[in-house]
Design a protein around this motif. Structure first.
Motif, PDB file in Angstrom:
ATOM      1  N   GLU A   1       0.903  -1.356  -0.091  1.00 11.25           N
ATOM      2  CA  GLU A   1       0.103  -0.012  -0.080  1.00 11.25           C
ATOM      3  C   GLU A   1       0.812   1.419  -0.170  1.00 11.25           C
ATOM      4  O   GLU A   1       0.648   2.195  -0.623  1.00 11.25           O
ATOM      5  N   LEU A   2       2.125   1.095   0.531  1.00 15.27           N
ATOM      6  CA  LEU A   2       3.006   2.212   0.639  1.00 15.27           C
ATOM      7  C   LEU A   2       3.791   2.239  -0.430  1.00 15.27           C
ATOM      8  O   LEU A   2       4.608   3.435  -0.582  1.00 15.27           O
ATOM      9  N   GLY A   3       3.951   1.338  -1.209  1.00 17.50           N
ATOM     10  CA  GLY A   3       4.693   1.283  -2.398  1.00 17.50           C
ATOM     11  C   GLY A   3       6.220   0.819  -2.036  1.00 17.50           C
ATOM     12  O   GLY A   3       7.194   1.448  -2.702  1.00 17.50           O
ATOM     13  N   LEU A   4       6.257   0.107  -1.037  1.00 14.49           N
ATOM     14  CA  LEU A   4       7.883  -0.030  -0.411  1.00 14.49           C
ATOM     15  C   LEU A   4       7.815  -1.621  -0.302  1.00 14.49           C
ATOM     16  O   LEU A   4       6.796  -2.280  -0.093  1.00 14.49           O
ATOM     17  N   THR A   5       9.004  -2.236  -0.311  1.00 11.39           N
ATOM     18  CA  THR A   5       9.203  -3.467   0.085  1.00 11.39           C
ATOM     19  C   THR A   5       9.145  -3.404   1.554  1.00 11.39           C
ATOM     20  O   THR A   5       9.326  -2.401   2.317  1.00 11.39           O
ATOM     21  N   HIS A   6       8.757  -4.820   2.295  1.00 14.72           N
ATOM     22  CA  HIS A   6       8.737  -4.921   3.437  1.00 14.72           C
ATOM     23  C   HIS A   6      10.055  -4.450   4.220  1.00 14.72           C
ATOM     24  O   HIS A   6      10.106  -3.965   5.446  1.00 14.72           O
ATOM     25  N   GLU A   7      11.206  -4.964   3.556  1.00 15.53           N
ATOM     26  CA  GLU A   7      12.431  -4.733   4.216  1.00 15.53           C
ATOM     27  C   GLU A   7      12.680  -3.109   4.166  1.00 15.53           C
ATOM     28  O   GLU A   7      13.218  -2.668   5.258  1.00 15.53           O
ATOM     29  N   ALA A   8      12.122  -2.251   3.157  1.00 15.06           N
ATOM     30  CA  ALA A   8      12.388  -1.056   3.274  1.00 15.06           C
ATOM     31  C   ALA A   8      11.608  -0.347   4.317  1.00 15.06           C
ATOM     32  O   ALA A   8      11.935   0.575   5.170  1.00 15.06           O
ATOM     33  N   VAL A   9      10.341  -1.134   4.599  1.00 16.97           N
ATOM     34  CA  VAL A   9       9.439  -0.603   5.468  1.00 16.97           C
ATOM     35  C   VAL A   9      10.220  -0.836   7.044  1.00 16.97           C
ATOM     36  O   VAL A   9      10.216   0.184   7.840  1.00 16.97           O
ATOM     37  N   TYR A  10      10.790  -1.960   7.228  1.00 15.41           N
ATOM     38  CA  TYR A  10      11.488  -2.140   8.436  1.00 15.41           C
ATOM     39  C   TYR A  10      12.743  -1.164   8.660  1.00 15.41           C
ATOM     40  O   TYR A  10      12.897  -0.656   9.731  1.00 15.41           O
ATOM     41  N   ARG A  11      13.111  -0.907   7.326  1.00 14.14           N
ATOM     42  CA  ARG A  11      14.371   0.139   7.782  1.00 14.14           C
ATOM     43  C   ARG A  11      13.933   1.402   8.107  1.00 14.14           C
ATOM     44  O   ARG A  11      14.559   1.974   8.929  1.00 14.14           O
ATOM     45  N   ALA A  12      12.827   1.822   7.414  1.00 17.22           N
ATOM     46  CA  ALA A  12      12.152   3.240   7.869  1.00 17.22           C
ATOM     47  C   ALA A  12      11.696   3.038   9.287  1.00 17.22           C
ATOM     48  O   ALA A  12      11.881   4.185   9.970  1.00 17.22           O
ATOM     49  N   LEU A  13      11.163   2.122   9.692  1.00 15.85           N
ATOM     50  CA  LEU A  13      10.519   2.206  11.212  1.00 15.85           C
ATOM     51  C   LEU A  13      11.702   2.307  12.048  1.00 15.85           C
ATOM     52  O   LEU A  13      11.945   3.089  12.847  1.00 15.85           O
ATOM     53  N   ALA A  14      13.017   1.527  11.720  1.00 11.71           N
ATOM     54  CA  ALA A  14      14.164   1.750  12.489  1.00 11.71           C
ATOM     55  C   ALA A  14      14.869   2.967  12.474  1.00 11.71           C
ATOM     56  O   ALA A  14      15.049   3.639  13.564  1.00 11.71           O
ATOM     57  N   ALA A  15      14.757   3.781  11.281  1.00 13.69           N
ATOM     58  CA  ALA A  15      15.082   5.188  11.093  1.00 13.69           C
ATOM     59  C   ALA A  15      14.284   6.091  11.838  1.00 13.69           C
ATOM     60  O   ALA A  15      14.884   6.974  12.785  1.00 13.69           O
ATOM     61  N   LEU A  16      13.097   5.972  11.814  1.00 14.18           N
ATOM     62  CA  LEU A  16      12.157   6.981  12.543  1.00 14.18           C
ATOM     63  C   LEU A  16      12.463   6.473  13.986  1.00 14.18           C
ATOM     64  O   LEU A  16      12.208   7.724  15.061  1.00 14.18           O
ATOM     65  N   GLN A  17      12.464   5.226  14.436  1.00 14.91           N
ATOM     66  CA  GLN A  17      12.529   5.084  15.981  1.00 14.91           C
ATOM     67  C   GLN A  17      14.113   5.658  16.697  1.00 14.91           C
ATOM     68  O   GLN A  17      14.036   6.363  17.723  1.00 14.91           O
ATOM     69  N   LYS A  18      15.101   5.549  15.749  1.00 12.77           N
ATOM     70  CA  LYS A  18      16.360   6.091  16.144  1.00 12.77           C
ATOM     71  C   LYS A  18      16.407   7.563  16.103  1.00 12.77           C
ATOM     72  O   LYS A  18      17.042   8.106  16.996  1.00 12.77           O
ATOM     73  N   ALA A  19      15.588   8.300  15.172  1.00 14.41           N
ATOM     74  CA  ALA A  19      15.373   9.801  15.332  1.00 14.41           C
ATOM     75  C   ALA A  19      14.530  10.115  16.322  1.00 14.41           C
ATOM     76  O   ALA A  19      14.248  11.447  16.333  1.00 14.41           O
ATOM     77  N   ARG A  20      13.969   9.193  17.123  1.00 13.41           N
ATOM     78  CA  ARG A  20      13.035   9.625  17.869  1.00 13.41           C
ATOM     79  C   ARG A  20      11.468  10.234  17.407  1.00 13.41           C
ATOM     80  O   ARG A  20      11.193  11.074  18.249  1.00 13.41           O
ATOM     81  N   ARG A  21      11.201   9.778  16.132  1.00 10.70           N
ATOM     82  CA  ARG A  21       9.909  10.384  15.797  1.00 10.70           C
ATOM     83  C   ARG A  21       8.926   9.415  16.456  1.00 10.70           C
ATOM     84  O   ARG A  21       7.822   9.888  15.985  1.00 10.70           O
ATOM     85  N   ILE A  22       9.097   8.137  16.398  1.00 10.31           N
ATOM     86  CA  ILE A  22       8.195   7.079  17.045  1.00 10.31           C
ATOM     87  C   ILE A  22       8.836   6.200  17.914  1.00 10.31           C
ATOM     88  O   ILE A  22       9.920   6.441  18.251  1.00 10.31           O
ATOM     89  N   ARG A  23       7.753   5.579  18.726  1.00  4.70           N
ATOM     90  CA  ARG A  23       8.186   4.792  19.761  1.00  4.70           C
ATOM     91  C   ARG A  23       7.192   3.582  19.563  1.00  4.70           C
ATOM     92  O   ARG A  23       5.921   3.757  19.344  1.00  4.70           O
ATOM     93  N   ARG A  24       7.739   2.364  19.582  1.00  3.96           N
ATOM     94  CA  ARG A  24       6.962   1.053  19.107  1.00  3.96           C
ATOM     95  C   ARG A  24       6.818   0.159  20.445  1.00  3.96           C
ATOM     96  O   ARG A  24       7.872   0.076  21.314  1.00  3.96           O
ATOM     97  N   ASN A  25       5.808  -0.510  20.610  1.00  2.00           N
ATOM     98  CA  ASN A  25       5.640  -1.445  21.379  1.00  2.00           C
ATOM     99  C   ASN A  25       4.479  -2.429  20.999  1.00  2.00           C
ATOM    100  O   ASN A  25       3.376  -2.363  21.089  1.00  2.00           O
ATOM    101  N   LYS A  26       4.840  -3.571  20.591  1.00  2.00           N
ATOM    102  CA  LYS A  26       4.479  -4.449  19.709  1.00  2.00           C
ATOM    103  C   LYS A  26       3.553  -3.839  18.716  1.00  2.00           C
ATOM    104  O   LYS A  26       4.207  -3.403  17.808  1.00  2.00           O
ATOM    105  N   ASP A  27       2.084  -3.855  18.640  1.00  2.00           N
ATOM    106  CA  ASP A  27       1.286  -3.534  17.516  1.00  2.00           C
ATOM    107  C   ASP A  27       0.974  -2.205  17.720  1.00  2.00           C
ATOM    108  O   ASP A  27       0.131  -1.705  16.959  1.00  2.00           O
ATOM    109  N   MET A  28       1.530  -1.354  18.635  1.00  2.00           N
ATOM    110  CA  MET A  28       1.155   0.170  19.048  1.00  2.00           C
ATOM    111  C   MET A  28       2.553   0.813  18.711  1.00  2.00           C
ATOM    112  O   MET A  28       3.553   0.529  19.019  1.00  2.00           O
ATOM    113  N   ILE A  29       2.163   1.954  17.775  1.00  2.00           N
ATOM    114  CA  ILE A  29       3.131   2.907  17.529  1.00  2.00           C
ATOM    115  C   ILE A  29       2.792   4.185  17.936  1.00  2.00           C
ATOM    116  O   ILE A  29       1.687   4.846  17.694  1.00  2.00           O
TER     117      ILE A  29
END
Lengths: 182, 182
Positions: A151-179
């Motif tokens: 739906e995002l037009g990304l591979t799931h690998e790219a999504v995982y990398r993007a999630l990690a980048a957002l987490q590292k930049a403190r834009r998001i916090r993750r806890n299981k299925d809650m962001i």
């Protein structure tokens, strides 16, 4: 309504076949491909679980593309004649159908607009914003990332990398299925 | 129906306003932006000449985004109450509206699928295939490339480069507004 199981590679309908039904994907997924007069094929859509397809066939004599099961899939077919009769008989039903399509138009436009964001973490962040509620905004995931990625037009690998980048930049916090968006 | 001219930057409606009409762009263009509880804004769509927008508002109490004129623009407003009454009174009209929306769903899905083609000349070639007819396939352009480019998710400069590349590779031949696919 008729439920039908198709093997991988099996065809639900072919371009030019008389349009007799519209469909809902119950399991698996279908690739819609339009064939051109010079033999080339263009992928139009991949319909996934819960999605309807061939809605435009309701008002057309024949299907304008092929629908091929990409994996073993289950399809619910709604006969066109029955649906048209019900929609003509009951204005409420016709309005309900227009409402369903209107929402799809809105969601598809938003999906298209997200694609204009080239940077994957920024695109994912915009998607999270659109799906968040509350203040601070929180997204509760109801599907795995492997389903959200296309739906995002990304591979799931790219999504995982993007999630990690957002987490590292403190834009998001993750806890299981809650962001939580920060 | 009511016709209204808006200056660049003027707002047709704001998110949360009571939904009273749906709209058609007669001139100019409108950016639809959704504001989030944390203050961020996400662009949902840019509606251009000939497009309708806020269709989903027909079934909602309030608008779910802002609509802002990007340049001086003319808007046709169709009062929601009148439209709903007409659609309820005339099943044919409701079906016609569903047909209009069904086509939009189909076209938007195809636009989204094209975006999955990363290579610009290949994406443009697929778009040409979808808009061609005849054998050999020919596309007759009815709009300038500056209007088609956003639909492709490309700048118009990128479209001109892609056209030149396809021409050089002898995949297309151009003659004014006619493009022949080879």
């Amino acid at each position: 309504m008729r439920r039908r199981t198709l093997a991988a590679g099996e065809v639900a309908f072919r371009q030019g076949d008389r349009a007799t039904a519209i469909f809902r994907v119950e399991a698996g997924r279908f690739r819609l491909v339009r064939h051109l007069e010079d033999g080339a094929g263009v992928a139009l859509h991949v319909a996934r679980v819960g999605e309807t397809f061939a809605e435009a066939a309701l008002f057309a004599a024949s299907y304008h593309c092929d629908a091929v099961a990409e994996v073993e899939s289950v399809l619910l077919a709604v006969p066109k004649a029955d649906l048209l009769a019900a929609l003509t008989r009951e204005p409420e039903a016709a309005l309900g159908y227009a409402r369903h399509l209107g929402r799809q138009v809105r969601d598809l436009r938003a999906q298209l607009e997200l694609r204009n964001i080239r940077n994957a973490p920024q695109r994912l962040l915009a998607w999270l914003h659109l799906h968040a509620s509350g203040d601070p905004p929180v997204v509760m995931l109801d599907r795995p990332w492997t389903e959200i990625a296309p739906e995002l037009g990304l591979t799931h690998e790219a999504v995982y990398r993007a999630l990690a980048a957002l987490q590292k930049a403190r834009r998001i916090r993750r806890n299981k299925d809650m962001i939580r968006i920060i």
